[in-house]
Design an enzyme around this catalytic site. Structure first.
Site, mmCIF file in Angstrom:
data_model
loop_
_atom_site.group_PDB
_atom_site.id
_atom_site.type_symbol
_atom_site.label_atom_id
_atom_site.label_comp_id
_atom_site.label_asym_id
_atom_site.label_seq_id
_atom_site.Cartn_x
_atom_site.Cartn_y
_atom_site.Cartn_z
ATOM 1 N N ILE A 211 0.821 -1.209 0.000
ATOM 2 C CA ILE A 211 0.000 0.000 0.000
ATOM 3 C C ILE A 211 0.857 1.263 0.000
ATOM 4 C CG2 ILE A 211 -1.838 1.226 1.237
ATOM 5 C CD1 ILE A 211 -2.632 -1.534 0.151
ATOM 6 N N GLU B 248 3.139 4.494 -0.229
ATOM 7 C CA GLU B 248 3.456 5.474 -1.274
ATOM 8 C C GLU B 248 4.838 6.071 -1.006
ATOM 9 O OE1 GLU B 248 1.258 9.280 -3.489
ATOM 10 O OE2 GLU B 248 0.559 8.583 -1.537
ATOM 11 N N HIS C 43 -0.237 10.760 -9.028
ATOM 12 C CA HIS C 43 0.667 9.624 -8.907
ATOM 13 C C HIS C 43 2.019 9.928 -9.539
ATOM 14 C CE1 HIS C 43 -3.005 6.754 -8.588
ATOM 15 N NE2 HIS C 43 -2.642 7.223 -7.418
#
Length: 309
Positions: free
Chosen positions: A107, A109, A262
């Protein structure tokens, strides 16, 4: 069509997870505890967590182990979900793979790209499947199994496989297919980082080989070539003659050179544009949903046209 692609991995679920998947949590902080509870409430078999300084204790109802090798030996866990902060996330991925995990869902980032190059090398060497990083995870409504942060209330067991770089558009597509009465076979959020584990083609191949998956929604973003590569494979195999595919690409209005959310969502050197992706997908026989609100409507129409509903 694709049985040969997965013949060497018959001991692993075709769609990554099933009712027998046993999950261990790496990173059992506030978020790890919160989502492990939600996963268990949904029906997922979460068998433990790893914390080197708290081994032997119970946290959030889970037994805590010193390392991944110990948890595998004690629980037969075969999948890992990683909430470890970015500086240690790559090491956690590698530890999980080397301990024999068949699947790692990350998960986290902001993992450095150089770290992810090392991770992908280890994944290839060990045969471990990586989903993420920077992803919401995956969910399989029919087996009530999920790894990640995906909300469960919008999903229903059914026929559509969804693969997406965008978390929120994943939920949009899922809710639309639920409202349309189609439901989902498995939904995979592959994440928006430049060095993701599973790419669109990897997941689409599995959907193509899965008898429960009768239609596919592919959600992409600007940047990279994952969508174009998937389009090439879809065209080569003539997949849309067997299963309808609908695609939507986020970031059509993004200015070149500007990262949009992103890390991988950036158009540079004239490559990775939404129009380029749409052109490749349309040429492969994929129906294009330029507005994400049409994804559910279009896949319903395509399923009906092909006599699947």
């Amino acid at each position: 069509m694709l049985a040969g692609d997965f013949s060497r991995n018959l001991h692993k679920p075709l769609l990554f997870i099933d009712k027998d998947t046993k999950v261990v949590i790496q990173g059992i902080g506030n978020q790890g505890q919160f989502h492990s509870r939600l996963m268990r409430q949904y029906g997922t078999k979460v068998v433990g967590a790893v914390h080197p300084k708290k081994a032997g204790t119970i946290i959030a109802g889970l037994p805590i182990f010193k390392n991944m090798k110990e948890v595998v030996k004690r629980t037969d866990a075969n999948a890992s979900l990683i909430f470890v902060p970015a500086p240690g996330a790559a090491a956690a991925c590698i530890e999980a793979a080397e301990a024999g995990m068949g699947l790692v869902v990350c998960i986290t980032e902001h993992i450095p790209q150089h770290d992810m190059i090392k991770v992908k090398k280890v994944m290839k060497e060990t045969g471990c499947q990586l989903i993420g990083p920077n992803c919401p995870g995956l969910i399989q409504p029919g087996t009530h199994t999920k790894l990640g942060i995906i909300p469960t209330n919008i999903f229903n067991n059914g026929k559509i496989g969804i693969v997406s770089r965008s978390g929120t558009l994943t939920y949009e597509a899922a809710y639309a297919t639920t409202l349309a009465g189609l439901g989902q076979s498995t939904v995979v959020g592959i994440g928006g980082d430049p060095f993701a584990g599973q790419l669109h083609t990897d997941v689409v191949k599995r959907f193509a080989a899965d008898p429960q998956t009768e239609g596919i929604i592919l959600i992409g973003e600007i940047g990279g070539t994952s969508e174009e590569d998937a389009a090439e494979w879809i065209a080569k195999t003539k997949l849309t003659q067997e299963k309808p595919v609908v695609a939507s690409i986020a970031g059509a209005t993004a200015p070149p050179g500007k990262r949009m959310g992103h890390a991988g969502a950036i158009v540079s050197g004239g490559k990775g544009t939404a129009e380029g992706k749409y052109k490749a997908l349309e040429a492969a026989g994929v129906r294009i949903a330029r507005h994400p609100g049409n994804m559910g409507k279009f896949i319903f129409e395509e399923m009906k046209r092909m006599g699947k509903i």
